[in-house]
Write a protein that holds these residues in place. Structure first.
Motif, PDB file in Angstrom:
ATOM      1  N   GLU A  34     -10.524 -11.125 -28.590  1.00  0.00           N
ATOM      2  CA  GLU A  34     -11.077 -11.904 -29.639  1.00  0.00           C
ATOM      3  C   GLU A  34     -12.430 -12.522 -29.290  1.00  0.00           C
ATOM      4  OE1 GLU A  34      -7.770 -12.481 -28.774  1.00  0.00           O
ATOM      5  OE2 GLU A  34      -7.179 -11.317 -30.469  1.00  0.00           O
ATOM      6  N   ASP A  35     -13.008 -12.030 -28.279  1.00  0.00           N
ATOM      7  CA  ASP A  35     -14.158 -12.566 -27.488  1.00  0.00           C
ATOM      8  C   ASP A  35     -14.118 -13.881 -27.104  1.00  0.00           C
ATOM      9  OD1 ASP A  35     -16.314 -10.759 -27.071  1.00  0.00           O
ATOM     10  OD2 ASP A  35     -17.577 -11.089 -28.830  1.00  0.00           O
ATOM     11  N   GLU A  36     -13.154 -14.198 -26.710  1.00  0.00           N
ATOM     12  CA  GLU A  36     -12.962 -15.712 -25.821  1.00  0.00           C
ATOM     13  C   GLU A  36     -13.149 -15.376 -24.593  1.00  0.00           C
ATOM     14  OE1 GLU A  36      -9.982 -18.317 -28.191  1.00  0.00           O
ATOM     15  OE2 GLU A  36      -9.021 -16.398 -27.605  1.00  0.00           O
ATOM     16  N   VAL A  37     -13.931 -16.338 -23.783  1.00  0.00           N
ATOM     17  CA  VAL A  37     -14.083 -16.205 -22.316  1.00  0.00           C
ATOM     18  C   VAL A  37     -13.324 -17.228 -21.525  1.00  0.00           C
ATOM     19  CG1 VAL A  37     -15.717 -16.222 -20.680  1.00  0.00           C
ATOM     20  CG2 VAL A  37     -16.262 -15.235 -22.718  1.00  0.00           C
ATOM     21  N   PHE A  38     -12.614 -17.214 -20.442  1.00  0.00           N
ATOM     22  CA  PHE A  38     -11.916 -17.979 -19.811  1.00  0.00           C
ATOM     23  C   PHE A  38     -12.220 -17.878 -18.159  1.00  0.00           C
ATOM     24  CE2 PHE A  38      -9.474 -17.417 -23.416  1.00  0.00           C
ATOM     25  CZ  PHE A  38      -9.054 -18.864 -23.817  1.00  0.00           C
ATOM     26  N   ALA A  39     -12.129 -18.855 -17.349  1.00  0.00           N
ATOM     27  CA  ALA A  39     -12.230 -18.634 -16.018  1.00  0.00           C
ATOM     28  C   ALA A  39     -11.086 -19.253 -15.213  1.00  0.00           C
ATOM     29  CB  ALA A  39     -13.564 -19.289 -15.631  1.00  0.00           C
ATOM     30  N   THR A  40     -10.695 -18.423 -14.237  1.00  0.00           N
ATOM     31  CA  THR A  40      -9.390 -19.076 -13.348  1.00  0.00           C
ATOM     32  C   THR A  40      -9.836 -18.653 -11.934  1.00  0.00           C
ATOM     33  OG1 THR A  40      -8.299 -17.048 -13.472  1.00  0.00           O
ATOM     34  CG2 THR A  40      -8.034 -18.548 -15.207  1.00  0.00           C
ATOM     35  N   GLY A  75      -3.509 -22.073 -17.153  1.00  0.00           N
ATOM     36  CA  GLY A  75      -3.221 -21.688 -15.718  1.00  0.00           C
ATOM     37  C   GLY A  75      -1.838 -21.549 -15.449  1.00  0.00           C
ATOM     38  N   GLU A  76      -0.747 -22.328 -16.378  1.00  0.00           N
ATOM     39  CA  GLU A  76       0.598 -22.339 -15.982  1.00  0.00           C
ATOM     40  C   GLU A  76       1.190 -21.011 -16.077  1.00  0.00           C
ATOM     41  OE1 GLU A  76       2.510 -25.073 -15.205  1.00  0.00           O
ATOM     42  OE2 GLU A  76       0.361 -25.972 -15.049  1.00  0.00           O
ATOM     43  N   ALA A  77       2.046 -20.770 -15.120  1.00  0.00           N
ATOM     44  CA  ALA A  77       2.937 -19.392 -15.412  1.00  0.00           C
ATOM     45  C   ALA A  77       3.891 -19.525 -16.637  1.00  0.00           C
ATOM     46  CB  ALA A  77       4.009 -19.286 -14.052  1.00  0.00           C
ATOM     47  N   GLN A  78       3.927 -18.110 -17.084  1.00  0.00           N
ATOM     48  CA  GLN A  78       4.741 -18.201 -18.388  1.00  0.00           C
ATOM     49  C   GLN A  78       6.145 -17.429 -17.976  1.00  0.00           C
ATOM     50  OE1 GLN A  78       2.765 -18.758 -21.626  1.00  0.00           O
ATOM     51  NE2 GLN A  78       2.203 -19.829 -19.764  1.00  0.00           N
ATOM     52  N   GLY A  79       7.229 -17.870 -18.800  1.00  0.00           N
ATOM     53  CA  GLY A  79       8.454 -17.147 -18.772  1.00  0.00           C
ATOM     54  C   GLY A  79       9.045 -17.635 -17.449  1.00  0.00           C
ATOM     55  N   ALA A  80       9.814 -16.942 -16.716  1.00  0.00           N
ATOM     56  CA  ALA A  80      10.700 -17.260 -15.406  1.00  0.00           C
ATOM     57  C   ALA A  80       9.846 -17.456 -14.527  1.00  0.00           C
ATOM     58  CB  ALA A  80      11.762 -16.147 -15.307  1.00  0.00           C
ATOM     59  N   ASP A  81       8.688 -17.320 -14.480  1.00  0.00           N
ATOM     60  CA  ASP A  81       7.500 -17.477 -13.143  1.00  0.00           C
ATOM     61  C   ASP A  81       7.268 -18.850 -12.948  1.00  0.00           C
ATOM     62  OD1 ASP A  81       7.786 -14.653 -12.933  1.00  0.00           O
ATOM     63  OD2 ASP A  81       6.204 -14.367 -14.189  1.00  0.00           O
ATOM     64  N   GLU A  82       7.103 -19.462 -11.644  1.00  0.00           N
ATOM     65  CA  GLU A  82       6.680 -20.626 -11.410  1.00  0.00           C
ATOM     66  C   GLU A  82       5.329 -20.689 -10.788  1.00  0.00           C
ATOM     67  OE1 GLU A  82       9.774 -22.505  -9.156  1.00  0.00           O
ATOM     68  OE2 GLU A  82      11.422 -21.989 -10.627  1.00  0.00           O
ATOM     69  N   GLY A  83       4.635 -21.523 -11.068  1.00  0.00           N
ATOM     70  CA  GLY A  83       3.301 -21.915 -10.231  1.00  0.00           C
ATOM     71  C   GLY A  83       2.365 -21.962 -11.435  1.00  0.00           C
ATOM     72  N   ALA A  84       0.935 -22.185 -10.990  1.00  0.00           N
ATOM     73  CA  ALA A  84      -0.221 -21.922 -11.786  1.00  0.00           C
ATOM     74  C   ALA A  84      -1.367 -21.762 -10.981  1.00  0.00           C
ATOM     75  CB  ALA A  84      -0.240 -23.634 -12.177  1.00  0.00           C
ATOM     76  N   ILE A  85      -2.526 -21.561 -11.509  1.00  0.00           N
ATOM     77  CA  ILE A  85      -3.459 -21.040 -11.298  1.00  0.00           C
ATOM     78  C   ILE A  85      -4.766 -22.084 -11.625  1.00  0.00           C
ATOM     79  CG2 ILE A  85      -3.247 -18.609 -10.825  1.00  0.00           C
ATOM     80  CD1 ILE A  85      -4.516 -18.154 -13.669  1.00  0.00           C
ATOM     81  N   ALA A  86      -5.611 -22.442 -10.880  1.00  0.00           N
ATOM     82  CA  ALA A  86      -6.758 -23.148 -11.220  1.00  0.00           C
ATOM     83  C   ALA A  86      -7.362 -22.578 -12.519  1.00  0.00           C
ATOM     84  CB  ALA A  86      -7.793 -23.464 -10.197  1.00  0.00           C
ATOM     85  N   THR A  87      -7.901 -23.493 -13.643  1.00  0.00           N
ATOM     86  CA  THR A  87      -8.745 -22.991 -14.518  1.00  0.00           C
ATOM     87  C   THR A  87      -9.980 -23.724 -14.519  1.00  0.00           C
ATOM     88  OG1 THR A  87      -7.784 -24.594 -16.165  1.00  0.00           O
ATOM     89  CG2 THR A  87      -6.912 -22.520 -16.115  1.00  0.00           C
ATOM     90  N   TYR A  88     -11.151 -22.990 -14.925  1.00  0.00           N
ATOM     91  CA  TYR A  88     -12.224 -23.864 -14.929  1.00  0.00           C
ATOM     92  C   TYR A  88     -13.129 -23.486 -16.325  1.00  0.00           C
ATOM     93  CZ  TYR A  88     -11.562 -22.836 -10.221  1.00  0.00           C
ATOM     94  OH  TYR A  88     -10.900 -22.883  -8.902  1.00  0.00           O
ATOM     95  N   ALA A  89     -13.869 -24.699 -16.615  1.00  0.00           N
ATOM     96  CA  ALA A  89     -14.623 -24.691 -17.886  1.00  0.00           C
ATOM     97  C   ALA A  89     -15.766 -23.842 -18.054  1.00  0.00           C
ATOM     98  CB  ALA A  89     -15.219 -25.958 -17.926  1.00  0.00           C
TER      99      ALA A  89
END
Length: 110
Positions: A34-40, A75-89
């Motif tokens: 959809e042409d959205e941009v994200f940074a992690t 940045g949150e893990a989805q489903g059964a996975d645990e943890g997170a990644i950093a996200t940036y504006a």
């Protein structure tokens, strides 16, 4: 905010990513269908998988090593996975991708 020009939007393929090296470390920048941009953060917390080589689907990224799935928004893990990644504006202005360097510097200091 201190916006850093990290390149042209067209340099990131739809449903793809690019790894960007900064003075504070590497960041993965994603472009959705959809042409959205994200940074992690560029690495998966599970086994340091290269997230920029993962599969972009919707607003999620799947790690190429062990299929862990993360929200590009939170940045949150989805489903059964645990943890997170950093996200940036990040934002797009006049076809250029801009990353918030202030938040990136704060994250690297932590």
């Amino acid at each position: 905010m201190n916006w850093i020009d990290i390149g042209a939007l067209d340099d990131i393929p739809l449903r793809g990513a690019r790894r960007v090296k900064t003075t504070q470390g590497c960041v993965a920048v994603f472009r959705t269908a959809e042409d959205e941009v994200f940074a992690t953060s560029a690495s998966c917390p599970h086994r340091n998988g290269p997230l920029d080589e993962g599969i972009v689907h919707g607003r999620k990224i799947t790690c190429p090593l062990h299929n862990w799935v993360f929200s590009l928004e939170t940045g949150e893990a989805q489903g059964a996975d645990e943890g997170a990644i950093a996200t940036y504006a990040v934002r797009v202005e006049n076809g250029r991708v801009l990353l918030d360097g202030t938040a990136l510097a704060r994250a690297s200091a932590a």
